[in-house]
Design an enzyme around this catalytic site. Sequence first.
Site, PDB file in Angstrom:
ATOM      1  N   MET A 191       7.407  23.410 -25.000  1.00 60.30           N
ATOM      2  CA  MET A 191       7.286  22.727 -23.718  1.00 60.30           C
ATOM      3  C   MET A 191       8.222  21.522 -23.552  1.00 60.30           C
ATOM      4  O   MET A 191       8.025  20.696 -22.669  1.00 60.30           O
ATOM      5  CB  MET A 191       5.826  22.313 -23.475  1.00 60.30           C
ATOM      6  CG  MET A 191       4.855  23.477 -23.547  1.00 60.30           C
ATOM      7  SD  MET A 191       5.325  24.936 -22.573  1.00 60.30           S
ATOM      8  CE  MET A 191       4.777  24.418 -20.949  1.00 60.30           C
ATOM      9  N   ILE A 221      12.321  20.238 -22.992  1.00 58.47           N
ATOM     10  CA  ILE A 221      13.602  20.749 -22.497  1.00 58.47           C
ATOM     11  C   ILE A 221      14.690  20.352 -23.495  1.00 58.47           C
ATOM     12  O   ILE A 221      14.861  19.158 -23.790  1.00 58.47           O
ATOM     13  CB  ILE A 221      13.894  20.192 -21.089  1.00 58.47           C
ATOM     14  CG1 ILE A 221      12.799  20.676 -20.128  1.00 58.47           C
ATOM     15  CG2 ILE A 221      15.274  20.634 -20.604  1.00 58.47           C
ATOM     16  CD1 ILE A 221      12.869  20.072 -18.745  1.00 58.47           C
ATOM     17  N   LEU A 222      15.384  21.356 -24.024  1.00 56.43           N
ATOM     18  CA  LEU A 222      16.433  21.075 -25.012  1.00 56.43           C
ATOM     19  C   LEU A 222      17.644  20.472 -24.318  1.00 56.43           C
ATOM     20  O   LEU A 222      18.022  20.898 -23.209  1.00 56.43           O
ATOM     21  CB  LEU A 222      16.822  22.365 -25.738  1.00 56.43           C
ATOM     22  CG  LEU A 222      15.725  22.941 -26.650  1.00 56.43           C
ATOM     23  CD1 LEU A 222      16.104  24.342 -27.124  1.00 56.43           C
ATOM     24  CD2 LEU A 222      15.443  22.020 -27.839  1.00 56.43           C
ATOM     25  N   HIS A 225       9.185  32.732 -20.035  1.00 60.32           N
ATOM     26  CA  HIS A 225       8.660  31.892 -18.953  1.00 60.32           C
ATOM     27  C   HIS A 225       7.616  32.690 -18.162  1.00 60.32           C
ATOM     28  O   HIS A 225       7.856  33.841 -17.814  1.00 60.32           O
ATOM     29  CB  HIS A 225       9.812  31.449 -18.042  1.00 60.32           C
ATOM     30  CG  HIS A 225       9.374  30.482 -16.999  1.00 60.32           C
ATOM     31  ND1 HIS A 225       9.087  29.160 -17.284  1.00 60.32           N
ATOM     32  CD2 HIS A 225       9.124  30.648 -15.676  1.00 60.32           C
ATOM     33  CE1 HIS A 225       8.697  28.549 -16.175  1.00 60.32           C
ATOM     34  NE2 HIS A 225       8.712  29.431 -15.184  1.00 60.32           N
ATOM     35  N   ASN A 250       2.398  33.838 -28.449  1.00 61.07           N
ATOM     36  CA  ASN A 250       3.673  34.583 -28.436  1.00 61.07           C
ATOM     37  C   ASN A 250       4.290  34.626 -29.833  1.00 61.07           C
ATOM     38  O   ASN A 250       4.853  35.639 -30.229  1.00 61.07           O
ATOM     39  CB  ASN A 250       4.658  33.971 -27.432  1.00 61.07           C
ATOM     40  CG  ASN A 250       4.411  34.492 -26.028  1.00 61.07           C
ATOM     41  OD1 ASN A 250       4.658  35.656 -25.739  1.00 61.07           O
ATOM     42  ND2 ASN A 250       3.877  33.633 -25.166  1.00 61.07           N
TER      43      ASN A 250
HETATM   44  C1  GAR Z   1       3.186  31.053 -22.414  1.00 64.23           C
HETATM   45  O1  GAR Z   1       2.560  31.492 -21.241  1.00 64.23           O
HETATM   46  C2  GAR Z   1       4.660  30.810 -22.163  1.00 64.23           C
HETATM   47  O2  GAR Z   1       5.242  31.728 -21.287  1.00 64.23           O
HETATM   48  C3  GAR Z   1       4.631  29.436 -21.547  1.00 64.23           C
HETATM   49  O3  GAR Z   1       3.665  28.728 -22.284  1.00 64.23           O
HETATM   50  C4  GAR Z   1       2.682  29.649 -22.775  1.00 64.23           C
HETATM   51  C5  GAR Z   1       2.577  29.460 -24.261  1.00 64.23           C
HETATM   52  O4  GAR Z   1       1.571  30.222 -24.826  1.00 64.23           O
HETATM   53  N1  GAR Z   1       5.916  28.804 -21.610  1.00 64.23           N
HETATM   54  C6  GAR Z   1       6.350  27.958 -20.695  1.00 64.23           C
HETATM   55  O5  GAR Z   1       5.708  27.630 -19.727  1.00 64.23           O
HETATM   56  C7  GAR Z   1       7.753  27.420 -20.947  1.00 64.23           C
HETATM   57  N2  GAR Z   1       8.216  26.714 -19.829  1.00 64.23           N
HETATM   58  P1  GAR Z   1       1.523  30.523 -26.376  1.00 64.23           P
HETATM   59  O6  GAR Z   1       1.677  29.172 -27.095  1.00 64.23           O
HETATM   60  O7  GAR Z   1       0.169  31.114 -26.627  1.00 64.23           O
HETATM   61  O8  GAR Z   1       2.640  31.471 -26.731  1.00 64.23           O
END
Ligand code: GAR
Length: 192
Positions: free
Chosen positions: A93, A95-96, A112, A20
């Site tokens: 990952m 929680i703030l 999310h 992302n």
């Molecule tokens: C993504 O799917 C994002 O939506 C999720 O972690 C992945 C990170 O991928 N986020 C969560 O689950 C937050 N609670 P990336 O590091 O390749 O962007």
Amino acid sequence: MEKYLGKKKVAIFISGRGSNLKSLIKYFKKKNSLIKIVLVISNNPDAKGLKYADRSKIINYGFKSIRKSIFENQSLKLLKKYNVDILCLAGFMKILSGNFIKKFSKPILNIHPSLLPKYKGLNTHARAIKNKDSFSGATIHVVTQKLDSGKIILQKKVKILKKDNPKTLEKKVLKIEHEIYPRAIKNFLSNL
Ligand code: GAR
């Protein structure tokens, strides 16, 4: 004229892969984007995503597993130093704390991998499949003290097929995540 004049200064928090982050960097590099990514912070110094920041010469920090309060204080100092207007969580990952959210006092957005309010927390894809849902998707929302519960800015669905498993579903959802996070930021900034 300053190339980035009028653009909002964005910091991104990541924990791992950083796909992302990569898509947000791609958006930020567009001439007409509304943002400048000035800072990337990870709670994990080995996060692969930090390489994307390096490659694009974005200032970045990977903190070793330090106490949450220390991580948050260090990050707050950096957010202030680089005059950050908006913080985007992208696969972050942790929680703030309420204290961090209050002290930063500027918008924080999160992506999310589910159609919130369904499946807050972890293992969203496995839970959607187990419940035989027809759709899953991704959500961009404002971060508040309540986990995965702030105002929804943008959501997009994907169909869950019979043959899908958590891995294939994750791949499909990730594809739309990359598409909607930049769009959500644009929408959010246009409505400020
Ligand atoms: C993504 O799917 C994002 O939506 C999720 O972690 C992945 C990170 O991928 N986020 C969560 O689950 C937050 N609670 P990336 O590091 O390749 O962007």
